[in-house]
Design a protein around this motif. Sequence first.
Motif, PDB file in Angstrom:
ATOM      1  N   LEU A 243       9.572  -4.413   6.090  1.00 58.14           N
ATOM      2  CA  LEU A 243       8.679  -3.225   5.489  1.00 58.14           C
ATOM      3  C   LEU A 243       7.959  -2.724   6.849  1.00 58.14           C
ATOM      4  O   LEU A 243       7.847  -1.680   7.080  1.00 58.14           O
ATOM      5  CB  LEU A 243       8.013  -3.283   4.326  1.00 58.14           C
ATOM      6  CG  LEU A 243       8.812  -3.402   3.120  1.00 58.14           C
ATOM      7  CD1 LEU A 243       8.188  -3.881   1.813  1.00 58.14           C
ATOM      8  CD2 LEU A 243       9.507  -2.031   2.832  1.00 58.14           C
ATOM      9  N   LYS A 244       7.267  -3.869   7.417  1.00 53.46           N
ATOM     10  CA  LYS A 244       6.528  -3.628   8.643  1.00 53.46           C
ATOM     11  C   LYS A 244       7.431  -2.977   9.728  1.00 53.46           C
ATOM     12  O   LYS A 244       7.071  -2.122  10.458  1.00 53.46           O
ATOM     13  CB  LYS A 244       5.920  -4.692   9.174  1.00 53.46           C
ATOM     14  CG  LYS A 244       4.476  -5.250   8.425  1.00 53.46           C
ATOM     15  CD  LYS A 244       4.039  -6.592   9.115  1.00 53.46           C
ATOM     16  CE  LYS A 244       2.933  -7.154   8.418  1.00 53.46           C
ATOM     17  NZ  LYS A 244       1.778  -6.696   8.733  1.00 53.46           N
TER      18      LYS A 244
ATOM     19  N   LEU B   6       1.574  -5.253  -0.703  1.00 48.59           N
ATOM     20  CA  LEU B   6       2.870  -5.706  -1.076  1.00 48.59           C
ATOM     21  C   LEU B   6       2.676  -6.578  -2.293  1.00 48.59           C
ATOM     22  O   LEU B   6       3.407  -6.531  -3.292  1.00 48.59           O
ATOM     23  CB  LEU B   6       3.591  -6.180   0.077  1.00 48.59           C
ATOM     24  CG  LEU B   6       5.335  -6.548  -0.270  1.00 48.59           C
ATOM     25  CD1 LEU B   6       5.782  -5.466  -0.720  1.00 48.59           C
ATOM     26  CD2 LEU B   6       6.069  -7.364   0.805  1.00 48.59           C
TER      27      LEU B   6
ATOM     28  N   CYS C  83      10.763  -9.779   3.281  1.00 53.20           N
ATOM     29  CA  CYS C  83      10.680  -8.373   2.892  1.00 53.20           C
ATOM     30  C   CYS C  83       9.483  -7.698   3.529  1.00 53.20           C
ATOM     31  O   CYS C  83       9.741  -6.477   4.067  1.00 53.20           O
ATOM     32  CB  CYS C  83      10.468  -8.300   1.273  1.00 53.20           C
ATOM     33  SG  CYS C  83      10.600  -6.746   0.494  1.00 53.20           S
ATOM     34  N   LEU C  84       8.459  -8.198   3.661  1.00 54.96           N
ATOM     35  CA  LEU C  84       7.182  -7.733   4.315  1.00 54.96           C
ATOM     36  C   LEU C  84       7.553  -7.416   5.796  1.00 54.96           C
ATOM     37  O   LEU C  84       7.256  -6.506   6.179  1.00 54.96           O
ATOM     38  CB  LEU C  84       5.971  -8.761   4.098  1.00 54.96           C
ATOM     39  CG  LEU C  84       4.660  -8.022   4.893  1.00 54.96           C
ATOM     40  CD1 LEU C  84       4.198  -6.975   4.349  1.00 54.96           C
ATOM     41  CD2 LEU C  84       3.514  -9.140   4.684  1.00 54.96           C
TER      42      LEU C  84
ATOM     43  N   TRP D 270      15.284  -5.973  -3.729  1.00 58.00           N
ATOM     44  CA  TRP D 270      14.156  -6.862  -4.045  1.00 58.00           C
ATOM     45  C   TRP D 270      13.118  -5.761  -4.282  1.00 58.00           C
ATOM     46  O   TRP D 270      12.389  -5.805  -5.247  1.00 58.00           O
ATOM     47  CB  TRP D 270      13.482  -7.463  -2.611  1.00 58.00           C
ATOM     48  CG  TRP D 270      12.353  -8.396  -2.774  1.00 58.00           C
ATOM     49  CD1 TRP D 270      12.571  -9.636  -3.115  1.00 58.00           C
ATOM     50  CD2 TRP D 270      11.123  -7.821  -3.038  1.00 58.00           C
ATOM     51  NE1 TRP D 270      11.028  -9.991  -3.250  1.00 58.00           N
ATOM     52  CE2 TRP D 270      10.133  -9.196  -3.096  1.00 58.00           C
ATOM     53  CE3 TRP D 270      10.415  -6.694  -2.328  1.00 58.00           C
ATOM     54  CZ2 TRP D 270       8.816  -8.938  -3.202  1.00 58.00           C
ATOM     55  CZ3 TRP D 270       9.057  -6.711  -2.670  1.00 58.00           C
ATOM     56  CH2 TRP D 270       8.385  -7.779  -2.781  1.00 58.00           C
ATOM     57  N   LEU D 271      12.987  -4.651  -3.863  1.00 59.34           N
ATOM     58  CA  LEU D 271      12.146  -3.631  -4.053  1.00 59.34           C
ATOM     59  C   LEU D 271      12.295  -2.971  -5.436  1.00 59.34           C
ATOM     60  O   LEU D 271      11.377  -2.787  -6.305  1.00 59.34           O
ATOM     61  CB  LEU D 271      12.020  -2.313  -3.059  1.00 59.34           C
ATOM     62  CG  LEU D 271      11.507  -2.512  -1.746  1.00 59.34           C
ATOM     63  CD1 LEU D 271      11.781  -1.556  -0.672  1.00 59.34           C
ATOM     64  CD2 LEU D 271      10.084  -2.855  -1.785  1.00 59.34           C
TER      65      LEU D 271
ATOM     66  N   PHE E  92       1.962  -4.511  -5.143  1.00 65.18           N
ATOM     67  CA  PHE E  92       3.283  -4.032  -5.511  1.00 65.18           C
ATOM     68  C   PHE E  92       3.968  -5.135  -6.716  1.00 65.18           C
ATOM     69  O   PHE E  92       4.414  -4.607  -7.657  1.00 65.18           O
ATOM     70  CB  PHE E  92       3.888  -3.603  -4.310  1.00 65.18           C
ATOM     71  CG  PHE E  92       5.601  -3.148  -4.900  1.00 65.18           C
ATOM     72  CD1 PHE E  92       5.823  -1.790  -5.056  1.00 65.18           C
ATOM     73  CD2 PHE E  92       6.551  -3.869  -4.784  1.00 65.18           C
ATOM     74  CE1 PHE E  92       7.051  -1.321  -5.260  1.00 65.18           C
ATOM     75  CE2 PHE E  92       7.701  -3.629  -4.828  1.00 65.18           C
ATOM     76  CZ  PHE E  92       8.001  -2.241  -5.001  1.00 65.18           C
ATOM     77  N   GLU E  93       3.823  -6.230  -6.179  1.00 73.32           N
ATOM     78  CA  GLU E  93       4.616  -7.211  -6.942  1.00 73.32           C
ATOM     79  C   GLU E  93       4.020  -7.440  -8.223  1.00 73.32           C
ATOM     80  O   GLU E  93       4.495  -7.427  -9.350  1.00 73.32           O
ATOM     81  CB  GLU E  93       4.639  -8.901  -6.293  1.00 73.32           C
ATOM     82  CG  GLU E  93       5.651  -8.847  -5.036  1.00 73.32           C
ATOM     83  CD  GLU E  93       5.545 -10.200  -4.698  1.00 73.32           C
ATOM     84  OE1 GLU E  93       4.835 -10.453  -3.625  1.00 73.32           O
ATOM     85  OE2 GLU E  93       6.538 -10.875  -5.036  1.00 73.32           O
TER      86      GLU E  93
ATOM     87  N   SER F 278       7.819   0.678   9.137  1.00 72.42           N
ATOM     88  CA  SER F 278       6.826   1.549   8.742  1.00 72.42           C
ATOM     89  C   SER F 278       6.155   2.364  10.051  1.00 72.42           C
ATOM     90  O   SER F 278       4.990   2.238  10.057  1.00 72.42           O
ATOM     91  CB  SER F 278       5.573   0.564   8.024  1.00 72.42           C
ATOM     92  OG  SER F 278       5.231  -0.202   9.044  1.00 72.42           O
TER      93      SER F 278
ATOM     94  N   LEU G  35       3.823   0.134   1.928  1.00 69.01           N
ATOM     95  CA  LEU G  35       4.077  -1.305   1.441  1.00 69.01           C
ATOM     96  C   LEU G  35       4.354  -2.159   2.601  1.00 69.01           C
ATOM     97  O   LEU G  35       4.349  -3.562   2.216  1.00 69.01           O
ATOM     98  CB  LEU G  35       5.672  -1.147   0.785  1.00 69.01           C
ATOM     99  CG  LEU G  35       5.820  -0.267  -0.373  1.00 69.01           C
ATOM    100  CD1 LEU G  35       7.371  -0.103  -0.809  1.00 69.01           C
ATOM    101  CD2 LEU G  35       5.297  -1.157  -1.509  1.00 69.01           C
ATOM    102  N   SER G  36       3.768  -1.964   3.800  1.00 75.61           N
ATOM    103  CA  SER G  36       3.948  -2.745   4.859  1.00 75.61           C
ATOM    104  C   SER G  36       2.839  -3.369   5.234  1.00 75.61           C
ATOM    105  O   SER G  36       2.505  -3.915   6.379  1.00 75.61           O
ATOM    106  CB  SER G  36       4.398  -1.924   6.228  1.00 75.61           C
ATOM    107  OG  SER G  36       3.467  -1.250   6.452  1.00 75.61           O
ATOM    108  N   ASP G  37       1.743  -3.606   4.096  1.00 75.91           N
ATOM    109  CA  ASP G  37       0.612  -4.477   4.212  1.00 75.91           C
ATOM    110  C   ASP G  37       0.688  -5.608   3.387  1.00 75.91           C
ATOM    111  O   ASP G  37       1.087  -5.251   2.103  1.00 75.91           O
ATOM    112  CB  ASP G  37      -0.669  -3.477   4.117  1.00 75.91           C
ATOM    113  CG  ASP G  37      -1.819  -4.658   4.002  1.00 75.91           C
ATOM    114  OD1 ASP G  37      -2.238  -5.001   4.937  1.00 75.91           O
ATOM    115  OD2 ASP G  37      -2.199  -4.742   2.786  1.00 75.91           O
ATOM    116  N   GLU G  38       0.458  -6.963   3.588  1.00 74.62           N
ATOM    117  CA  GLU G  38       0.576  -7.921   2.850  1.00 74.62           C
ATOM    118  C   GLU G  38      -0.196  -7.637   1.457  1.00 74.62           C
ATOM    119  O   GLU G  38       0.564  -8.102   0.581  1.00 74.62           O
ATOM    120  CB  GLU G  38       0.018  -9.189   3.472  1.00 74.62           C
ATOM    121  CG  GLU G  38       0.371 -10.392   2.823  1.00 74.62           C
ATOM    122  CD  GLU G  38      -0.282 -11.777   3.606  1.00 74.62           C
ATOM    123  OE1 GLU G  38      -0.738 -11.712   4.658  1.00 74.62           O
ATOM    124  OE2 GLU G  38       0.008 -12.905   2.864  1.00 74.62           O
TER     125      GLU G  38
END
Lengths: 92, 92
Positions: free
Chosen positions: B10-11, A19, B6-7, B83-84, A22-23, B14, A13-16
């Motif tokens: 998450l980064k 994500l 959020c990103l 949010w997730l 995911f949205e 991660s 999830l930690s990549d733009e």
Amino acid sequence: MDADRCLKMLKALSDETRLKIFEMLKGGKLCACKILEGLNITQPTLSHHMKILCDCGLADAERDWKWTHYSINKDALKALTDWLNGENEGKI
Amino acid sequence: MDADRCLKMLKALSDETRLKIFEMLKGGKLCACKILEGLNITQPTLSHHMKILCDCGLADAERDWKWTHYSINKDALKALTDWLNGENEGKI
DNA sequence: TTATAGTATTGACAAATATCTATCTGATGA
DNA sequence: TCATCAGATAGATATTTGTCAATACTATAA
């Protein structure tokens, strides 16, 4: 749910771009081609990202004729957020 | 809470080392030196990781004399997991 | 002021990774 | 069988990032 599995999901999830995917999938099941339309990436790049999302369990792939439909695995997502919130008991 | 914030969170989560720190802090407030004891990294590396965790809002730093105590910001964590899970309404 | 100690910053480097082009695979339909 | 098409894989490259050694910062104590 252990920390390793959790780490894998968080990395996913930690990549733009992922994500964003995911949205999109939070809105419901989508075909790969539909996802591709909403992103400025090539098809192989999308394929790469979907593999990462599926491998960690956060997304499911379902082939229907020639198209692949992707969706969020809600159980996996809940396991992740529960783990983050400290509700580490059982499941998945 | 928007996708950008959020990103960033998450980064922050991660990375294996930072996720370990996160786990340690889930047990309660800890001094930097205590965190360092449980990890095979140097002090500058820890400082770097703590900056990332604090910058995204997931951790708070509190200086007490010469020591810095770190803790989880539970509101930020809840905002992330909400949010997730798609409970994107309001806050933070 | 000077020394000390905990933490932060800088600069360099190696490892990880997101992306691309080119190509392959597998299934369908003519 | 052959052409077509959605998606996957391979290989290369550029960017990101985790790490360290060296150094700076800041507050306290002598």
